[in-house]
Design a protein around this motif. Sequence first.
Motif, short mmCIF file in Angstrom:
data_model
loop_
_atom_site.label_atom_id
_atom_site.label_comp_id
_atom_site.label_asym_id
_atom_site.label_seq_id
_atom_site.Cartn_x
_atom_site.Cartn_y
_atom_site.Cartn_z
N VAL A 152 -13.17 26.19 21.03
CA VAL A 152 -13.64 24.83 20.76
C VAL A 152 -12.79 23.79 21.48
N GLU A 153 -11.62 24.22 22.00
CA GLU A 153 -10.76 23.29 22.72
C GLU A 153 -9.84 24.06 23.66
N VAL A 154 -9.64 23.49 24.85
CA VAL A 154 -8.65 23.97 25.81
C VAL A 154 -7.72 22.79 26.07
N ARG A 155 -6.44 23.06 25.97
CA ARG A 155 -5.48 21.98 26.13
C ARG A 155 -4.28 22.48 26.93
N ALA A 156 -3.79 21.67 27.87
CA ALA A 156 -2.54 21.95 28.59
C ALA A 156 -1.45 21.12 27.94
N VAL A 157 -0.42 21.78 27.45
CA VAL A 157 0.65 21.12 26.69
C VAL A 157 2.01 21.49 27.26
N GLU A 158 2.99 20.69 26.93
CA GLU A 158 4.36 21.01 27.32
C GLU A 158 4.75 22.35 26.71
N PRO A 159 5.62 23.12 27.36
CA PRO A 159 5.99 24.44 26.83
C PRO A 159 6.48 24.42 25.38
N ALA A 160 7.27 23.44 25.00
CA ALA A 160 7.76 23.39 23.61
C ALA A 160 6.60 23.21 22.63
N GLU A 161 5.61 22.41 23.00
CA GLU A 161 4.44 22.23 22.15
C GLU A 161 3.61 23.52 22.10
N ALA A 162 3.51 24.23 23.21
CA ALA A 162 2.81 25.52 23.23
C ALA A 162 3.49 26.49 22.27
N GLN A 163 4.81 26.53 22.31
CA GLN A 163 5.54 27.41 21.39
C GLN A 163 5.23 27.04 19.94
N ARG A 164 5.26 25.75 19.62
CA ARG A 164 5.01 25.30 18.26
C ARG A 164 3.60 25.67 17.81
N LEU A 165 2.60 25.41 18.65
CA LEU A 165 1.22 25.70 18.27
C LEU A 165 0.97 27.20 18.12
N LEU A 166 1.53 28.00 19.02
CA LEU A 166 1.32 29.45 18.94
C LEU A 166 1.98 30.05 17.70
N VAL A 167 3.17 29.60 17.39
CA VAL A 167 3.88 30.15 16.23
C VAL A 167 3.19 29.72 14.94
N ARG A 168 2.48 28.61 14.97
CA ARG A 168 1.73 28.17 13.79
C ARG A 168 0.62 29.17 13.46
N SER A 169 0.03 29.80 14.49
CA SER A 169 -1.08 30.74 14.30
C SER A 169 -0.66 32.20 14.40
N HIS A 170 0.55 32.47 14.91
CA HIS A 170 0.98 33.84 15.19
C HIS A 170 2.44 34.04 14.77
N GLU A 171 2.94 35.22 15.05
CA GLU A 171 4.32 35.58 14.74
C GLU A 171 5.28 34.82 15.69
N PRO A 172 6.55 34.69 15.28
CA PRO A 172 7.53 33.94 16.07
C PRO A 172 7.73 34.46 17.50
N TRP A 173 7.47 35.75 17.74
CA TRP A 173 7.70 36.28 19.08
C TRP A 173 6.80 35.61 20.13
N TRP A 174 5.68 35.02 19.71
CA TRP A 174 4.82 34.33 20.68
C TRP A 174 5.56 33.16 21.32
N GLY A 175 6.38 32.47 20.54
CA GLY A 175 7.19 31.39 21.09
C GLY A 175 8.18 31.90 22.11
N GLU A 176 8.78 33.05 21.82
CA GLU A 176 9.73 33.64 22.77
C GLU A 176 9.04 34.10 24.05
N LEU A 177 7.80 34.55 23.93
CA LEU A 177 7.04 34.95 25.12
C LEU A 177 6.86 33.76 26.06
N ILE A 178 6.54 32.59 25.49
CA ILE A 178 6.43 31.37 26.30
C ILE A 178 7.78 31.04 26.93
N GLY A 179 8.86 31.15 26.16
CA GLY A 179 10.19 30.90 26.69
C GLY A 179 10.54 31.80 27.86
N LEU A 180 10.20 33.07 27.75
CA LEU A 180 10.44 34.02 28.84
C LEU A 180 9.63 33.63 30.08
N ALA A 181 8.36 33.28 29.90
CA ALA A 181 7.52 32.88 31.03
C ALA A 181 8.07 31.63 31.72
#
Length: 191
Positions: A152-181
């Motif tokens: 329903v939405e595609v958004r390009a966000v700053e990496p820190a915001e991507a980490q926050r949004l992903l961890v809201r819906s998933h496990e904390p390791w998703w934030g670390e995956l963004i950090g690694l990338a």
Amino acid sequence: MTDTTERAGGLTDLPARFPQLHAPQYWAWGRFDARFSTALPPDELVTNIHLVGFTAGRVVLCRDGRDHWFLPGGTRESGESVESCLVRELREEAGARLLGAPVWLGAHRCVTDLAEPYRPWQPHPEKAWLWGWAEVAVDSAPTNPDDGEQVVEVRAVEPAEAQRLLVRSHEPWWGELIGLAVELRARAAAG
């Protein structure tokens, strides 16, 4: 394919710096024991491909009708190459296209105790989820096929915001995956 440690110039401390990503995991939805590694799996084990897509330094995220944020990607079809799957999933979920070759970060090797594979052509009981990053252009709307997640939405966000949004819906390791990338992309730009 070579592993991330080789490509990143000998980063050997990744498990210490990204401990949640590298920790043993249990994915209850598929009854999978999963373990991330920068060592890439054989092609025949890869069933799912997901991408940290960058556009102007921002991370492309998708949101579904349940208000869950996720990285574009998905399940490989029978006989489909990794690259074809990635191109298809980017278009379906993000309305995006690759601007260059993906860089593979690593994969989650998974083993399930389910009696049957998710799809008949998939390896079983072991499979792998491949994770990468690439530069992308978001230049159309998601195609949202009937058998896929309805974006329903595609958004390009700053990496820190991507980490926050992903961890809201998933496990904390998703934030670390963004950090690694983000780190490996910066190293590639500097190198």
